[in-house]
Design an enzyme around this catalytic site. Structure first.
Site, mmCIF file in Angstrom:
data_model
loop_
_atom_site.group_PDB
_atom_site.id
_atom_site.type_symbol
_atom_site.label_atom_id
_atom_site.label_comp_id
_atom_site.label_asym_id
_atom_site.label_seq_id
_atom_site.Cartn_x
_atom_site.Cartn_y
_atom_site.Cartn_z
ATOM 1 C CG HIS A 159 -1.667 -1.236 1.446
ATOM 2 N ND1 HIS A 159 -2.892 -1.533 0.891
ATOM 3 C CD2 HIS A 159 -1.300 -2.342 2.163
ATOM 4 C CE1 HIS A 159 -3.266 -2.741 1.269
ATOM 5 N NE2 HIS A 159 -2.317 -3.258 2.029
ATOM 6 C CB SER A 280 13.630 22.006 -16.357
ATOM 7 O OG SER A 280 12.974 23.264 -16.400
ATOM 8 C CE LYS A 286 12.402 19.013 -11.742
ATOM 9 N NZ LYS A 286 11.125 19.349 -12.397
ATOM 10 C CD GLU A 293 8.660 11.786 -15.986
ATOM 11 O OE1 GLU A 293 8.017 12.408 -15.152
ATOM 12 O OE2 GLU A 293 9.473 12.343 -16.739
#
Ligand code: ARG
Length: 461
Positions: A159, A280, A286, A293
């Site tokens: 969980h 970025s 970043k 992804e």
């Protein structure tokens, strides 16, 4: 193109509308099967010469010319045209241009219906072999990390809450097991794909004296489709392959998700190789996990492609129907997404580093050893439900006083159970909890060692 130039133009009195040619073409994507189409044609022609339908000399001419066409396509010197519809027509037309009537004999006892099925089966067979190689490669990357990470204890989550401590290689091998099932599924799918369609002709077979055993032998097919009507409409092997790739996508997506959040500042567990991250344009700090992804994102199209195959074949009447031409793009698309994802995943897995200090600094948080204490009590005769209650109350006290279980004194621990003795500290703390494990398949260090060695042997590491 004039109707007289179409391979099927005889009965027609009108030319094909150019919009129809555009609408119905498959050459833009099925040219990807040119090598399989030519291999299928050579095997078919060789069989035709075995049974005397072609002379040896005719076969030799056809084979030489088909190989030359294959070379031209491979070198990008072959001209494709929508008006010729598909790869089968292109190859045949080029053959006839060179050989005239000898070339016109190739399509004897054959239809594009059994031809396209053969090409697709051969292509999928090759694709399965390539995915097998890439899956093995990714398994090797995970197993290759295991020795170096053997001493790292990490939380396992249920969980997404801290559950129990495990060895990092136990997690790596969890992915290896998933990939192994993917490999088994592909091997199983390969058996059904590896069936000869040629000889079914349009749908009923042929009255000519062909020898399907020979064709199967030349193409390395393990079986021969026993029903010409069935095989003309059968795309189960493609749907199955689409599912197998969807399952791989789901496995990769789950792993990508794990590593995306574990690489955040909040987790600080893992550093991803920068060569697979991007920055970025506005936030200079970043380093984004774009490769992971995209691997996660590509699962969407791969699962969608499975849906396409299922819907495409639903309600297809026997036998071949032109709808079936829509079967290739989803398969090609899934294959491209999955093969690229697997390849990149292997490099990310080998290139990542665990942030050991950061992981261990917070390992005493979250009461990962609570189950270890409960099993300690059970070994001392406490019923499981009672032991669960004891540990639950101790954890509650720990949360209130800000202490881990291992930080509590023996007196504090004994307030809830007099079964607790001073040896309890051998079972508290994440490492002790891992070392106390025993069962087969658990994270016990000797179990994990056994599994690592078995995988190394299996993967030739
Ligand atoms: N381009 C077709 C396909 O991909 C080849 C088979 C066409 N057969 C036919 N009878 N029109 O399915």
């Amino acid at each position: 193109m004039a109707k007289s130039e179409k391979a099927w133009g005889g009965v027609f009195t009108e030319a094909t509308d150019t919009r129809m040619e555009r609408f119905s073409e498959s050459i833009s994507f099925d040219k990807r099967m040119y090598a399989q189409d030519i291999a299928g044609s050579i095997a078919h022609a060789r069989m035709l010469s075995d049974v005397g339908i072609l002379t040896k000399d005719e076969f030799a001419q056809i084979e030489a010319e088909l190989l030359a066409i294959k070379d031209r396509i491979a070198r990008g010197e072959f001209e494709f045209s929508y008006s010729l519809e598909d790869i089968h027509m292109h190859v045949e037309k080029a053959l006839v241009e060179k050989l005239g009537d000898v070339g016109r004999k190739l399509h004897t006892a054959r239809s594009r219906n059994d031809q396209v099925s053969t090409d697709f089966r051969l292509w999928i067979r090759d694709a399965i072999d390539e995915l097998t190689r890439l899956l093995r490669n990714l398994q090797r990357a995970f197993v290759g990390r295991c020795d170096g990470d053997f001493d790292v204890v990490v939380p396992a989550y249920t969980h997404t809450q801290r559950a129990q401590p495990v060895l990092a290689p136990h997690i790596w091998l969890a992915y290896v097991e998933k990939l192994e099932r993917d490999l088994e599924r592909l091997a199983d799918c390969r058996k059904r794909a590896n069936t000869l369609s040629l000889g079914a002709a349009a749908c009923a077979g042929t009255s000519l004296p062909i020898d399907r055993n020979k064709t199967a032998e030349y193409l390395g097919f393990e079986r021969i489709a026993a029903n010409s009507v069935d095989v003309s409409s059968d795309r189960d092997f493609a749907t199955e392959f689409a599912f197998d790739m969807a399952e791989i996508a789901i496995h990769l997506s789950g792993w990508a998700e794990d590593w995306i959040w574990q690489s955040t500042v909040e987790f600080d567990f893992i550093t991803l190789p920068q060569s697979f991250c991007t920055g970025s344009s506005i936030m200079p700090q970043k380093v984004n996990p774009d490769a992971l992804e995209l691997i996660r994102g590509k699962s969407a199209r791969v699962v969608g492609n499975l849906q396409t195959l299922l819907m495409l074949t639903k309600g297809i009447p026997l036998a071949y129907d032109r709808d079936l031409q829509e079967d290739k793009e989803p398969i090609f698309d899934s294959f491209d997404a999955i093969s690229a994802s697997l390849d990149i995943a292997a490099s990310i897995v080998s290139g990542a580093t665990l942030k050991r200090e950061s992981i261990s600094a917070r390992l005493d948080r979250g009461y990962l050893d609570a189950t270890s204490l409960m099993e300690y009590l059970i070994r001392r005769g406490a019923p499981q439900r009672a032991a669960h209650g004891v540990v639950g109350r101790l954890v509650r006290k720990g949360i209130e006083s800000g202490k881990a279980l291992a930080e509590m004194s023996l007196d504090e621990l004994r307030t809830e159970s007099d079964k607790i003795e001073s040896d309890v500290y051998d079972y508290l703390g994440a490492s002790n909890a891992v070392n106390a494990m025993k069962s087969y398949g658990s994270t016990a260090p000797d179990q994990v060692r056994f599994q690592i060695d078995a995988w190394k042997k299996r993967l030739g590491l």
